[in-house]
Write an enzyme that holds these catalytic residues in place. Structure first.
Site, PDB file in Angstrom:
ATOM      1  N   TYR A 194      32.830  44.869  33.989  1.00 44.14           N
ATOM      2  CA  TYR A 194      33.972  44.756  34.903  1.00 44.14           C
ATOM      3  C   TYR A 194      33.436  44.454  36.293  1.00 44.14           C
ATOM      4  CZ  TYR A 194      37.880  46.060  37.884  1.00 44.14           C
ATOM      5  OH  TYR A 194      38.867  46.031  38.834  1.00 44.14           O
ATOM      6  N   GLU A 201      39.925  40.438  40.382  1.00 50.11           N
ATOM      7  CA  GLU A 201      39.508  41.290  39.285  1.00 50.11           C
ATOM      8  C   GLU A 201      39.045  40.413  38.118  1.00 50.11           C
ATOM      9  OE1 GLU A 201      42.559  43.801  37.548  1.00 50.11           O
ATOM     10  OE2 GLU A 201      41.241  45.509  37.864  1.00 50.11           O
TER      11      GLU A 201
END
Ligand code: GDP
Ligand code: MN
Length: 391
Positions: free
Chosen positions: A109, A197
Site C-alpha cells: 500500500y 492512494e
C-alpha cells in the site's frame, strides 16, 4: 474533486509512475477491441466508479480469453455495484477499464494524504496492501509507516530509504521503489492533490513496482489552476443537489437523516446539526446559505433540501447580524410561494430585528411554518415534526 482510476493512471503515466497498460471502454464491443489492442492472453476488466472495494463487490474480474472479456464487460457494464464505500444504493457502472493482466508477487500500500495537524503531506505505506488500510491501521498500527514531507524540502532520497526499510524491501529493489515514490510525490504536489492512494502497489514477478489501482482526490480550491483536471470531472458520479447548490453559491452536503437544515454560517450549521443529533434526531444535510440570505437563496435552499425525499421537516436557523431577520422572514414567505414546501418548516430567527421577524411570520399565518424561540426549541420541534408529531 475525485477522478476515476483510469484517469488517475493517465496522470501516473505522465509522472513516470508505472501502471499496467489499459484502455477505457463504454461497450462490450469496445472492451474486446481494447483487449486485442493490448495483446497478451490475460486481461482485467475493471468497473470505473468513484468508490473503492470494487474487487469484493464483483466489479474487478480477470479474463483469460477475448470471449471472456466480452462476457465480463457485458456483466459489469450496467450493473449496480455495491461496495462498502457506495452505500446500499450502489453505483451504476457506465464504463469499464480493460487492462493487461499483471503477475503479482506481492501487494503493498502506498498513499499520500494531507496531515492538517502537521501542515504537511504525509506518505503512508504498508506491507499489507490489497486490504482496507483503515482496518490495518486499527488492528496493527505498527504495520503502517508514515513519513511527513516538509513541502519546502520536498521528497528526498532519505525519505525514500526510510519507506523502503520500513517495507522491508530488498537492497536491489530500493532504487526503483524510491524513484516510484519520488515521482508520485511530484504528481501530488504539482497537481494540487489532497489524496493519492495506490492499493495495491504491486511487486511483479519480474521485480518491478506497478500501481495496480489508483485514486486521486484534488483540492477544489486549486482546480482553477488545472483545467486539464477539471476536464476529467465526471458529473454522473456527483450528487445532483450538491452540484446545483454550488452553482448557486450555497455549500450543501447531503447526509442520511430526515431533518433538513437551512442555516447561515458554517459554524452555526454545524452547531445546528449537533443540536439535532443531541436531541435524538438526524440531520438530512449540511446547508450554509451564506451571509447574504434573501428570498432567492432561501427558495433555492428549500428546493435543494426537498430534492431529498428523506426530509420530513426543515429547520431554518438564521442569525441576523448584517442580514436583518425581518427581511429573512419576508424571504421565507416569498420562498414558500416559489417552491412547494410540503413539510413542516420550523423557523428560528435571532439577532437584528428578530421581534419584527416573528411578528411577520405570525401574521402570515401559514399552517406549516412554526416559529421557534431559540436553537434548542427549534431543534426539538424539528425533530418532533420529522418523527410525525403534530406541533
Ligand atoms: P478495488 O477493489 O476497488 O480497490 O480495486 P483494485 O483495482 O484494487 O482491484 C482489486 C483486486 O483485484 C486487487 O487487489 C488485485 O488483487 C486484483 N487485481 C487487479 N488487477 C489485477 C491483475 O492485473 N492481475 C491480478 N492477478 N490481479 C489483479
Ligand atoms: Mn484497490
Amino acid at each position: 474533486m475525485n477522478i476515476h482510476e483510469y484517469q488517475a493512471k493517465e496522470i501516473f503515466k505522465k509522472y513516470n509512475v508505472p501502471t499496467p497498460n489499459g484502455y477505457i471502454a463504454f461497450s462490450e464491443e469496445e472492451a474486446v477491441q481494447n483487449a486485442q489492442k493490448l495483446g497478451g492472453n490475460i486481461w482485467v476488466v475493471k468497473a470505473q466508479i468513484h468508490a473503492g472495494g470494487r474487487g469484493l463487490g464483483g466489479g474487478v474480474k480477470l479474463a483469460r480469453s477475448l470471449a471472456e472479456v466480452r462476457t465480463l464487460a457485458s456483466e459489469i457494464l450496467g450493473m449496480t455495484l455495491v461496495t462498502h464505500q457506495t452505500g446500499s444504493a450502489g453505483k451504476l457502472v457506465h464504463k469499464v477499464y480493460i487492462e493487461e493482466g499483471v503477475d503479482i508477487a506481492d501487494e503493498l500500500y502506498l498513499g499520500i494524504a494531507l496531515d492538517r495537524a502537521k501542515e504537511m503531506p504525509v506518505i503512508i505505506a504498508s506491507r499489507e496492501g490489497g486490504m482496507e488500510i483503515e482496518k490495518v491501521a486499527h488492528t496493527s498500527p505498527d504495520k503502517i509507516i508514515k513519513i511527513a514531507i516538509d513541502p519546502f524540502i520536498g521528497f528526498q532520497p532519505y525519505h525514500g530509504r526510510e519507506l523502503a526499510f520500513g517495507l522491508g524491501l530488498a537492497k536491489e529493489e530500493m532504487s526503483s521503489f524510491i524513484q516510484f515514490a519520488s515521482n508520485l510525490y511530484k504528481a501530488y504536489i504539482e497537481k494540487d492533490a489532497e489524496l493519492i492512494e495506490i492499493n495495491p502497489l504491486v511487486k511483479t514477478k519480474s521485480g518491478n513496482f506497478v500501481a495496480l489501482d489508483g485514486k486521486i482526490g484534488f483540492d477544489d480550491n486549486a482546480l482553477f489552476r488545472h483545467p486539464e483536471i477539471e476536464a476529467m470531472r465526471d458529473l454522473t458520479e456527483e450528487n445532483l443537489a450538491e452540484r446545483e447548490a454550488s452553482q448557486h453559491g450555497l455549500s450543501y452536503v447531503k447526509l442520511d437523516g430526515n431533518v433538513g437544515c437551512m442555516v447561515n454560517g458554517a459554524g452555526l450549521a454545524m452547531g445546528t446539526m449537533d443540536t439535532i443529533n443531541h436531541l435524538g434526531g438526524t440531520p438530512a444535510n449540511f446547508l450554509d446559505v451564506g451571509g447574504s440570505a434573501n428570498a432567492q437563496t432561501v427558495a433555492t435552499g428549500f428546493k435543494i433540501i426537498l430534492k431529498d425525499h428523506n426530509v420530513k421537516s426543515i429547520f431554518v436557523n438564521i442569525f441576523g447580524g448584517i442580514v436583518r431577520c425581518d427581511r429573512i422572514a419576508n424571504g421565507i414567505l416569498e420562498a414558500t410561494k416559489l417552491v412547494n414546501v410540503d413539510v413542516p418548516v420550523i423557523v428560528r430567527l435571532d439577532g437584528t430585528n428578530a421581534v419584527e421577524a416573528a411578528e411577520i411570520l405570525k401574521n402570515a399565518n401559514i399552517k406549516n411554518i412554526i416559529i421557534a424561540t431559540d436553537l434548542n426549541d427549534g431543534a426539538k420541534k424539528a425533530v418532533a415534526a420529522a418523527n410525525g408529531d403534530i406541533l
